[in-house]
Design an enzyme around this catalytic site. Sequence first.
Site, short mmCIF file in Angstrom:
data_model
loop_
_atom_site.label_atom_id
_atom_site.label_comp_id
_atom_site.label_asym_id
_atom_site.label_seq_id
_atom_site.Cartn_x
_atom_site.Cartn_y
_atom_site.Cartn_z
CD GLU A 90 -2.46 2.35 -3.52
OE1 GLU A 90 -3.27 3.13 -3.57
OE2 GLU A 90 -1.64 2.15 -2.35
CG ASP A 129 -1.99 1.30 1.36
OD1 ASP A 129 -2.51 1.29 0.31
OD2 ASP A 129 -1.61 1.96 2.20
#
Length: 755
Positions: free
Chosen positions: A484, A431
């Site tokens: 990401e 993330d």
Amino acid sequence: MTVSILLDSLKDDGQRLSECRHESPFSILGPQPFKDKWIIRIWMPEASQVELVTQQTKIKLQNPNHEWIFEGVLEKDPGTDYQIKVNRGGIEHVQHDPWSFRKEWMGEIDRHLFAEGNHHHIWRKMGAHLTEIDKKKGVMFCLWAPHAKSVSVIGDLNSWDGRHHPMQKRLGGIWELFIPGLSEGDLYKYEIRTEKGHCYEKADPYGFQHEVRPAKSSVISKIDSFQWSDQSWISNRDNRDPLEQPISVYEMHLGSWMHASSDDPFINSNGEHRAPVPAADMKPGSRLLTYKELANKVIPYVKERGFTHIELMPISEHPFDGSWGYQVTGWYAPTSRFGSPDEFRAFVDSCHKEGIGIILDWVPGHFPKDQHGLAYFDGSHLYEHSDPRVGEHKEWGTLIFNYSRNEVRNFLVANLIFWFDQFHIDGIRVDAVASMLYKDYLRPEGEWIPNEDGGNENFEAVRFLQQANHVLFQHFPGALSIAEESTTWTGVTKPTDMDGLGFNLKWNMGWMHDMLDYFEIDPWFRQFNQNNITFSICYNFTENFMLALSHDEVVHGKSHLLHKMPGDDWQKYANTRALLAYMWTHPGKKTIFMGMEFGQRQEWNVWDDLQWDLLNYEPHKGIQKLVDDLNNLYKREPALWRNDFDEYGFQWIDCDDNKNSVISFMRREKTDGEWLVIVANFTPQNHSNYRIGVPVDGFYEEIFNTDASQYGGSNLGNMGGKSTDLYNIHGYENSIDLCLPPLSVLVLKHKSKKN
């Protein structure tokens, strides 16, 4: 015979022990050599009487030097072969002496590897381990807290009183203590006394299980005891290139996919009833599903949809539901909201039995400030930077790991390996990588510190990510490591030996933004924005991209996918079907968030269920059927995935018909292999005679059409396919004359002749 040996220092030792200021209880407690005999000293706060019991004798111990230090003399070293009988407040109990177990748990090699950041299995030493020493069962506690003045184990065993079980400080800032008699399920924390005298109660950073929120204690839990049945799956996974496989991912949040009524029986894997875990105050009368219940419901559903993987939003233990799991306090434990660690293992095992891989969201970029977590852990900025310009995300209210500290990197890299080793996961999605790579991420001028070259790149984070990916693929060569990463940082998916970050996939955030911007436009104005739909191919082969429509796009006022679409309901459904079909035929692996597969209308809400009742309506059943068929088509046709990262796998036929908002292209498998022709019409205008060039004559079978009635479309199409004409267009001698339904995507497959 009882002999009291008066040492002046014992009074001071006793005082420091009683005030939780002693870092070396082994120096005075347990068996201590004295001349030709052995003094046994027992630390027993608030005891009125203590007896030492061996096979040969029973000795009443005295406390001449401090009221809580009891001692006696033996002729020989008893080792660990004695017990102590304690009378405290008129209640007697017998136990082994924790300070008789003196052998170091963390050996020299372990300490060395940890100190240099290379102990990839450090969780086998750190934390609370059920073990047996000298045939005595108990728990070995091991903690890294180099700046602490003292550390104690607290729990139900000592009424959460830190005076009872002080730990021994070893080299390298490691604290250890073996406590006999503890068992699985017992609660504990560490009480840490700082050099300044402050006292903190901390959950175990390496704890394998924690209490259900809002409780914060760690739970003694076994590892390595689960009986896996997925050996064939793991072997196949690690012996093939995952990028050479179809990957279609169903991203989900376990706590909001579906709930049960609080009145429904809540049963664990052993068939035992237990107290339900409430969903949240915002959903009264509901409880969370267990890992077992989720396995029974989610796995058949995902398998029927045809997805290859499930991506779970973070399930590492976290205190606040509203963080969605992205503010982790229990890095080495799956959340207890849904059950035990072994019940999560059973969930993964069941997924593998049904041919479904598991990807976890992993959050090494930051951590919360919760008092029981990593923040200011031992009275120092141990895990984070001390300077908030480097160590804090003010917008998120979280702290940033100090990647320059070897032991911190080790904590994270080993955590990555832990999830693959202990829970057999198949991949991670990291993330917010951009927040790690850039020192000025979400920071105004003057609130960040440039690197040594004067730039904004975070070299320490780069080295950490490279190390993490390098180690991951060393241990698990068939794993997925997905970034990401929302910027144009180069080399995200390049190998580390080519100075890349070492991921093997990167979310294509540019594609996602361009697609959503394009599809939110009224179709009649799309002709002026053709670049949005075609630009992604210009850079598509610079990285290994995954196309993702994630949870981030259906929250915070952005509305859900269906409601982003313009027009009346019919057009909304048709646009949604067209976007999904374009996504599945565009190069790149696929990820969509739960609810998109049937046209969820409401924004995602972490405290609510998906709108399952929408499946009572044909248009929503049609979208679900479309996703089922897209996944089956995708897996069946290697041209749609085998060359995702090779320019040969994609070729435009025509990307310039902006007037009609039509694009056409080919997906190719290999030089002499099959190819598919894809034609997309992104306006509500039907084109009954739309001609495109094709490379080879023959019959082109229509194998997919988003306008089919079974998907909720108008059922226009090409009667099964079209034969070529000798008509030159788009640089090809042969062409086909097609009917393009409104807001549709067609997939055609070449055959030498019509069957």
